[in-house]
Design an enzyme around this catalytic site. Structure first.
Site, PDB file in Angstrom:
ATOM      1  N   TYR A 166       0.858  -1.193   0.000  1.00  0.00           N
ATOM      2  CA  TYR A 166       0.000   0.000   0.000  1.00  0.00           C
ATOM      3  C   TYR A 166       0.889   1.235   0.000  1.00  0.00           C
ATOM      4  CZ  TYR A 166      -3.267   3.605   1.472  1.00  0.00           C
ATOM      5  OH  TYR A 166      -4.011   4.753   1.542  1.00  0.00           O
ATOM      6  N   ASP A 268       9.352   3.296   0.654  1.00  0.00           N
ATOM      7  CA  ASP A 268       8.207   3.974   1.262  1.00  0.00           C
ATOM      8  C   ASP A 268       8.348   3.820   2.767  1.00  0.00           C
ATOM      9  OD1 ASP A 268       5.780   4.735   2.348  1.00  0.00           O
ATOM     10  OD2 ASP A 268       4.573   3.797   0.789  1.00  0.00           O
ATOM     11  N   LYS A 295       3.342  10.617   8.097  1.00  0.00           N
ATOM     12  CA  LYS A 295       3.004  10.213   9.471  1.00  0.00           C
ATOM     13  C   LYS A 295       3.725  11.034  10.544  1.00  0.00           C
ATOM     14  CE  LYS A 295       0.672   6.482   7.987  1.00  0.00           C
ATOM     15  NZ  LYS A 295      -0.791   6.398   7.940  1.00  0.00           N
TER      16      LYS A 295
END
Length: 350
Positions: A166, A268, A295
């Site tokens: 993802y 990522d 984040k």
């Protein structure tokens, strides 16, 4: 030999669930009413898929530390931390103080601000592979710009990602995230399956799906498509598929496949940056060409970022004329997020 479960036991479990459901409704009447009202003005009652669960989500009023308090007065311990973005918990004093000070100065400007430079410097200092960095407003945006940079740098168009990986909600990354095993193809050569409606067939053709932690099959597929591949993007811990760590030798293989081949390796680290001061790439000792962040670097505010080698990031440099890749955004480098991120990273000492 499998044992059958007595019908009476099944009935008790079903009845127990019904009781729990009724108790949840009893404890959250205001949230139920709020959700009913929300469905009249918001598609599905919210703007975030993960915020919904049946029969209705409870509505949070405030958070403190590891606890959240809903509009019905219930107190809960929060293990989710807003999808891991609140590494210090809710309302950490350092973050509150930093953002309060910035709030009094202004929330957004069209000009650059000092906090943007300071947060960038902290990240470049900590992450081994970062020469230059730029900020976005989400990890999805960070991925989009990293992929665009890879295409611009290599002159190639195809991107390789891993089945179950993802990387946000852009079209090319919304492929083979959740896959029906009946449609997934062979383990050694996964099919590119859209994980959402609205994905163009042309997008499917531009994405190569690789099998995670399968070195032999990955090598074969990358070598087969090397001439058209601009980048391999990977989560060093495959989060959406169950937090599966990559084997060190597997990441070393990806680095080897990219080296000297006009093919970029992108990590990522939107989630895995929390693993070590320099992210999981410091932990593994493997340096990608580009890194995507998000984040925790925003301390609870909307943020994303991407960066890496100076020669690749030069495509965004407008100091000597029009850049190869225009990268604008009203809230890129927003000082509220920058100040929250700085305060958070300063608390995260080795």
């Amino acid at each position: 030999m499998a044992q059958s479960i007595p019908v009476s036991d099944v009935a008790r479990r079903v009845y127990s669930f019904a009781e729990e459901l009724e108790e949840y409704r009893r404890q959250n009447p205001r949230s139920e009413a709020r959700f009913t009202a929300a469905c009249r003005v918001l598609a599905g009652g919210n703007s975030r898929l993960t915020a919904f669960f049946p029969p209705f989500p409870f509505y949070v009023e405030r958070g403190e530390g590891c606890r959240i308090y809903d509009i019905d007065g219930n107190e809960r311990i929060d293990f989710f931390n807003n999808a891991t973005s609140l590494i210090l918990g809710y309302c950490h004093p350092a973050v509150v103080q930093a953002t309060r000070e910035q709030l009094e100065k202004g929330t957004a400007f069209a000009n650059p601000t000092l906090p943007e430079v300071e947060l960038a410097a902290l990240l470049v200092e900590r992450i081994p592979s970062l020469d230059r960095v730029r900020f976005t407003n989400s990890g999805t945006e960070g991925v989009i710009m990293a992929l665009r940079a890879a295409r611009a740098f290599t002159g190639k168009t195809k991107i390789a990602k891993f089945e179950g990986g993802y990387h946000g909600t852009s079209d090319p990354m919304t492929i083979s995230v959740r896959v029906d095993p009946q449609k997934a193809g062979r383990v050694e050569s996964p099919a590119a399956i859209p994980s959402s409606a609205g994905i163009s067939p042309h997008t499917l053709a531009d994405v190569l799906i690789l099998p995670y932690n399968n070195s032999e099959a990955t090598r074969k597929l990358v070598e087969q498509h090397r001439d058209e591949l601009a980048a391999i993007i990977v989560e060093p811990v495959l989060a959406s598929a169950g937090y599966i760590p990559a084997r060190r030798d597997f990441l070393e293989l990806l680095r080897e496949l990219a080296d000297g081949q006009n093919l970029l390796l992108i990590f990522d680290e939107v989630q895995t940056f929390r693993v070590a001061p320099g992210g999981i790439q410091e932990w593994y000792g493997i340096h990608p060409d580009l890194t995507v962040l998000g984040k925790i670097i925003g301390g609870g505010f909307p943020i994303g970022g991407f960066g890496g080698r100076a020669d690749i990031m030069a495509a965004f440099d407008a100091t000597t004329g029009a850049p190869k890749i225009p990268h604008a955004g009203t809230f890129n480098g927003n000082p509220m997020a920058m100040r929250a991120g700085i305060a958070t990273l300063r608390e995260l000492t080795p």
